[in-house]
Design an enzyme around this catalytic site. Structure first.
Site, short mmCIF file in Angstrom:
data_model
loop_
_atom_site.label_atom_id
_atom_site.label_comp_id
_atom_site.label_asym_id
_atom_site.label_seq_id
_atom_site.Cartn_x
_atom_site.Cartn_y
_atom_site.Cartn_z
N GLY A 161 0.79 -1.23 0.00
CA GLY A 161 0.00 0.00 0.00
C GLY A 161 0.82 1.27 0.00
O GLY A 161 0.26 2.37 0.10
N ARG A 191 2.59 -1.85 -6.06
CA ARG A 191 2.76 -0.60 -6.83
C ARG A 191 4.14 0.01 -6.63
O ARG A 191 4.77 0.47 -7.58
CB ARG A 191 1.70 0.40 -6.36
CG ARG A 191 1.72 1.72 -7.08
CD ARG A 191 0.83 2.73 -6.37
NE ARG A 191 -0.44 2.14 -6.02
CZ ARG A 191 -1.48 2.06 -6.84
NH1 ARG A 191 -1.39 2.55 -8.04
NH2 ARG A 191 -2.61 1.50 -6.45
N TYR A 207 -11.41 5.00 -10.22
CA TYR A 207 -11.30 5.75 -8.96
C TYR A 207 -10.47 7.03 -9.10
O TYR A 207 -9.66 7.36 -8.24
CB TYR A 207 -10.80 4.89 -7.78
CG TYR A 207 -9.88 3.74 -8.10
CD1 TYR A 207 -10.33 2.43 -7.98
CD2 TYR A 207 -8.56 3.96 -8.47
CE1 TYR A 207 -9.48 1.36 -8.24
CE2 TYR A 207 -7.72 2.90 -8.74
CZ TYR A 207 -8.19 1.60 -8.62
OH TYR A 207 -7.35 0.54 -8.88
N CYS A 210 -16.23 4.53 -25.87
CA CYS A 210 -17.54 5.19 -25.90
C CYS A 210 -18.03 5.46 -24.48
O CYS A 210 -19.07 4.93 -24.06
CB CYS A 210 -18.53 4.32 -26.65
SG CYS A 210 -17.96 3.97 -28.30
N TYR A 252 -0.99 -1.97 -12.02
CA TYR A 252 -2.45 -2.04 -12.17
C TYR A 252 -2.95 -1.44 -13.49
O TYR A 252 -4.05 -0.93 -13.55
CB TYR A 252 -3.13 -1.36 -10.98
CG TYR A 252 -2.74 -1.97 -9.65
CD1 TYR A 252 -3.23 -3.22 -9.27
CD2 TYR A 252 -1.85 -1.32 -8.79
CE1 TYR A 252 -2.85 -3.79 -8.08
CE2 TYR A 252 -1.47 -1.89 -7.59
CZ TYR A 252 -1.97 -3.14 -7.24
OH TYR A 252 -1.59 -3.70 -6.05
#
Ligand SMILES: Cc1ncc(COP(=O)(O)O)c(C=O)c1O
Length: 428
Positions: free
Chosen positions: A238, A286, A326, A353, A382
């Site tokens: 995290g 990450r 997000y 679209c 991600y």
């Protein structure tokens, strides 16, 4: 830098010419530098620790090989990730299996492979795993995932350790104590300890530290109530990553958040909590891989409207769903005009679209025209792993670049690949 951005020592214009766009490009040296920092700033500084790369951030067989060579473990969360790791020759003993809804098949595969740890998410899974060990005669070393009840400052969709989370068992109340008793009473299971992961993209260390404090108190309660001594504690990942990479030569490069900012604070908190510190594992995803990756797009159109300019590119939410999911923020530049001064603000629009398919809502750009190459930074985590085929857009290729050499590690999907597995019913 002259004219064009380079990545992994390769000119981005050349990369686009050779491999097409959209294109994910990873600089292997950045991944290796982050792994080295994990070793120096955490594993060597704090004896009795280990580190697993959270492969959900980005996993291919080539990536599993890099992690293996760097000496880290691998966190997998599905049968597919486990299969990829094993196919790459990753040592099963260094793999840990996660998941809040593991299937029986996934648990059987993990037992058959002999993975190092299974992180159990709830009581039903614990019962199933105990039954499978009895049936197969295989043993499992397990951690129980707990939710420390901490809500860090990040997007609501990526917090995971709050009270009422779908992940783990709350540390308050009787559920957890019941699960510990069950694990201790199951002959095929060895309960090694606990795991928590409170969310992603967390930039302040306070939530992590507070989680350690709460879980250390829980360990104390388990000792006094059940005589259970925690051997291992997994802190999860995290650790946040900004918009610009810490890569020399990149215009606007920014220093990355050092890992020790989080891990030192967490380790000190744990050591203060009691004389017998358990073995500690971290699981950054990450933080290891985000800055290593860029995505290259071709500019297809520039639409100057009153008040807003849209630069339309040949990819978008299928290769990077995070802004739409997000409101993740990205930065980038016109890769073939990296040394040209900005003249206007524009939005980088994906080609899907959906009005929400905007990769960057506002960025200063040099004079931009059809055929230019746009690079989005910090797409290593991600993006490939969350990619889809909305609007039947084929998934981009993945290229690994190192010291001026570039190799395709995942081929671009073709239109025929999109049809693979499809059938038209015979009576149609
Ligand atoms: C259990 C667990 N560990 C580690 C991670 C890695 O998180 P990050 O990529 O933010 O470091 C995740 C991400 O969802 C996770 O669920």
């Amino acid at each position: 830098m002259k004219g064009a951005l380079t990545w992994g020592g390769v000119d981005c214009v050349e990369l686009a010419r050779r491999f097409g766009t959209p294109l994910y490009v990873f600089d292997e040296s950045v991944i290796r530098a982050r792994c080295a920092e994990i070793r120096e700033a955490f594993l060597e500084r704090w004896p009795g620790t280990s580190a697993c790369y959270a492969s959900k951030a980005f996993l291919t067989m080539a990536m599993a090989r890099i992690v293996k060579r760097e000496g880290l473990g691998l966190d997998v969360v599905s049968g597919g990730e486990l299969h990829t790791a094993l196919a790459a020759g990753f040592p099963p003993s260094r793999i840990e299996l996660h998941g809040n809804a593991k299937s029986e098949g996934e648990l059987r595969a993990a037992l058959a492979a002999g993975v190092g740890r299974i992180i159990v998410d709830g009581v039903m899974e614990l019962e199933l795993l105990a039954a499978l060990t009895a049936e197969t005669g295989r043993r499992a070393d397990v951690l129980i995932r707990v939710a420390p009840g901490v809500t860090p400052h990040t997007h609501a969709h990526i917090v995971t350790g709050h009270a009422g989370s779908k992940f783990g068992l709350p540390i308050e109340g009787g559920l957890l104590e019941g699960a510990v008793k069950l694990a201790l009473a199951s002959p095929g299971l060895t309960l090694r300890g606990f795991h928590f992961h409170i969310g992603s993209q967390i930039f302040e260390e306070n939530s992590h530290v507070e989680s350690v404090r709460r879980v250390a108190a829980l360990m104390g309660r388990m000792k006094s109530a059940l005589g259970y001594e925690t051997e291992e504690l997994n802190f999860g990942g995290g650790f946040g990553v900004g918009k610009m990479p810490d890569v020399p030569g990149v215009p606007g490069a920014e220093p990355h958040a050092p890992l020790c900012r989080f891990t030192d604070a967490m380790m000190k908190t744990l050591e203060r909590a009691g004389p017998q510190r358990p073995v500690v594992t971290i699981e950054p995803g990450r933080w290891v891989v985000a800055e290593a990756g860029i995505t290259l797009y071709t500019v297809e159109t520039v639409k100057r409207l009153p008040g807003v300019t849209y630069v339309g590119v040949d990819g978008g939410m299928p290769d990077n769903p995070r802004p739409a999911l997000y409101q993740a923020e990205y930065a980038g530049l016109v890769a073939n005009k990296a040394d040209v001064l900005p003249v206007e603000q524009a939005a980088i629009a994906g080609k899907c679209c959906e009005t929400g398919d905007i990769l960057i809502s506002s960025i200063a750009l040099p004079p931009v025209e059809r055929g230019d190459l746009f690079a989005v930074f910090n797409t290593g985590a991600y993006n490939f792993s969350m990619a889809g085929n909305y609007n039947r857009l084929p998934r981009p290729a993945v290229v690994l670049a190192r010291n001026g050499q570039a190799n395709v590690i995942v081929a671009r999907q073709s239109y025929d690949d999109l049809l693979a597995g499809e059938r038209i019913p015979e009576n149609d």
